[in-house]
Design an enzyme around this catalytic site. Structure first.
Site, PDB file in Angstrom:
ATOM      1  N   ASP A   1      -6.909  -5.246  25.799  1.00  0.00           N
ATOM      2  CA  ASP A   1      -6.607  -4.094  25.660  1.00  0.00           C
ATOM      3  C   ASP A   1      -4.901  -4.386  24.597  1.00  0.00           C
ATOM      4  OD1 ASP A   1      -5.002  -5.966  26.459  1.00  0.00           O
ATOM      5  OD2 ASP A   1      -4.782  -4.915  29.343  1.00  0.00           O
ATOM      6  N   SER A   2      -4.517  -5.115  23.962  1.00  0.00           N
ATOM      7  CA  SER A   2      -3.846  -5.707  23.207  1.00  0.00           C
ATOM      8  C   SER A   2      -4.271  -4.318  21.682  1.00  0.00           C
ATOM      9  CB  SER A   2      -4.451  -7.379  22.457  1.00  0.00           C
ATOM     10  OG  SER A   2      -5.665  -6.540  21.950  1.00  0.00           O
TER      11      SER A   2
ATOM     12  N   ASP B   1     -12.158  -5.038  27.920  1.00  0.00           N
ATOM     13  CA  ASP B   1     -10.540  -5.280  28.680  1.00  0.00           C
ATOM     14  C   ASP B   1     -11.282  -4.313  29.993  1.00  0.00           C
ATOM     15  OD1 ASP B   1      -9.938  -7.452  28.443  1.00  0.00           O
ATOM     16  OD2 ASP B   1      -8.078  -6.565  26.582  1.00  0.00           O
TER      17      ASP B   1
ATOM     18  N   LYS C   1     -13.171  -7.725  31.251  1.00  0.00           N
ATOM     19  CA  LYS C   1     -12.538  -8.763  31.018  1.00  0.00           C
ATOM     20  C   LYS C   1     -11.348  -8.226  31.929  1.00  0.00           C
ATOM     21  CE  LYS C   1      -9.512 -11.028  27.731  1.00  0.00           C
ATOM     22  NZ  LYS C   1      -8.585 -10.578  28.002  1.00  0.00           N
TER      23      LYS C   1
ATOM     24  N   GLU D   1      -7.527  -9.877  33.534  1.00  0.00           N
ATOM     25  CA  GLU D   1      -6.757 -10.843  34.263  1.00  0.00           C
ATOM     26  C   GLU D   1      -6.714 -11.173  35.699  1.00  0.00           C
ATOM     27  OE1 GLU D   1      -3.041  -9.311  31.988  1.00  0.00           O
ATOM     28  OE2 GLU D   1      -4.454  -9.402  30.021  1.00  0.00           O
TER      29      GLU D   1
ATOM     30  N   GLU E   1      -4.666 -17.431  27.646  1.00  0.00           N
ATOM     31  CA  GLU E   1      -3.894 -17.496  26.920  1.00  0.00           C
ATOM     32  C   GLU E   1      -2.394 -18.647  27.310  1.00  0.00           C
ATOM     33  OE1 GLU E   1      -3.152 -13.658  26.561  1.00  0.00           O
ATOM     34  OE2 GLU E   1      -1.821 -13.911  25.109  1.00  0.00           O
TER      35      GLU E   1
END
Ligand code: KIV
Length: 275
Positions: A44-45, A83, A113, A115, A182
């Site tokens: 999602d960057s 993401d 993915k 978080e 991270e």
């Protein structure tokens, strides 16, 4: 050879490092795939790198599907991980399964993915139970940037380090097949990597992890808004592009482009008959 969740497990068992890079489009994914990168993350960057946002908060499931589909088309052998964006899984286990299912069905990726640690374990378990492979993401989790109060190294105190280790064990127990770490001190990332049987993929977490991931636009010096300390610039593609754009602009303006070899021919007779 096609990379799968099994490849990830075997690579950890054989002490082989796993390579992962982000990509957001077909052509970049194809180049990374041809280079032999094990896995491509549609991070999602893309909010920062592609859409120009300040953070990843505004990225939507539709954005991830749009870019994920393009990447999956370009990746023959790499395992494509997409993401789950902010608020597509935090709201409920039901939302998490529905959105993970949409991402899988509409992109043809190999995994999703998300978080978070213990707090999202019910979601990880339910998505995994629906036969969708899950990568977890711990440490500096950019979707929590407002709660963290900025981009900071995570897990530095005894309590924070213990929580990170406990979270890593919890996501493994919940069914995640890998975990991204991270912005975590290298010794802590190594300890986590040695304490769980699923691979850790580090970004700013030292070389004790089982694999590494970078944002491709960072390692090619294409993204210049900010550059974290952990990025190695493997090439200066940004400068090469800027120079090529300048050369193009000049060539258009001085009339040297397009030249004869870039031009289609027609018989003079045809032109002469026009009125
Ligand atoms: O969105 C992303 O690119 C990521 C990586 C930084 C791991 O999550």
């Amino acid at each position: 050879m096609k990379n799968t969740v099994t490849t990830f497990r075997q690579m950890k068992e054989n002490h082989e490092k796993i390579s992962m890079l982000t990509a957001y489009d077909y052509s970049t994914a194809k180049l990374e795939d041809e280079a032999g990168v094990n896995s491509i993350l549609v991070g999602d960057s893309l909010g920062n790198v592609v859409l120009g946002y300040e953070d990843t908060i505004a990225v939507t499931v539709e954005d991830m599907i749009h870019h994920g589909r393009a990447v999956a088309k370009g990746a023959k052998n790499a395992l494509v991980v997409v993401d789950m964006p902010f608020m597509s899984y935090q709201t409920s286990v039901y939302d998490a399964v529905v959105n993970a299912g949409r991402i899988m069905k509409e992109t043809h990726c190999g995994a999703v993915k998300l978080e978070g640690g213990k707090v999202v374990c019910p979601q990880i378990k339910a998505i995994t139970d629906a036969s969708i492979p899950v990568v977890a993401h711990l440490g500096l989790t950019p979707q929590s940037i407002n709660a963290f109060g900025g981009f900071k190294v995570q897990g530095k105190t005894i309590e924070a380090a213990q929580k990170l280790l406990d979270d890593a064990k919890a996501v493994e127990e919940a069914g995640a097949f890998a975990v991204v770490l991270e912005c975590v001190p290298a010794k802590l990332a190594k300890k986590v990597s040695e304490s769980i049987s699923i691979p850790t993929i580090g970004i700013g977490a030292g070389n004790g992890c089982d694999g590494q991931v970078l944002v491709y636009a960072d390692m090619l010096s294409m993204f210049s808004d900010f550059c974290p300390k952990f990025v190695r610039k493997f090439a200066n593609v940004g400068e090469t592009m800027r120079q090529a754009f300048k050369d193009y602009d000049a060539a258009v303006k001085d009339g040297s482009f397009p030249a004869a070899e870039h031009t289609y021919k027609i018989d003079d007779e045809v032109i002469e008959k026009l009125y």
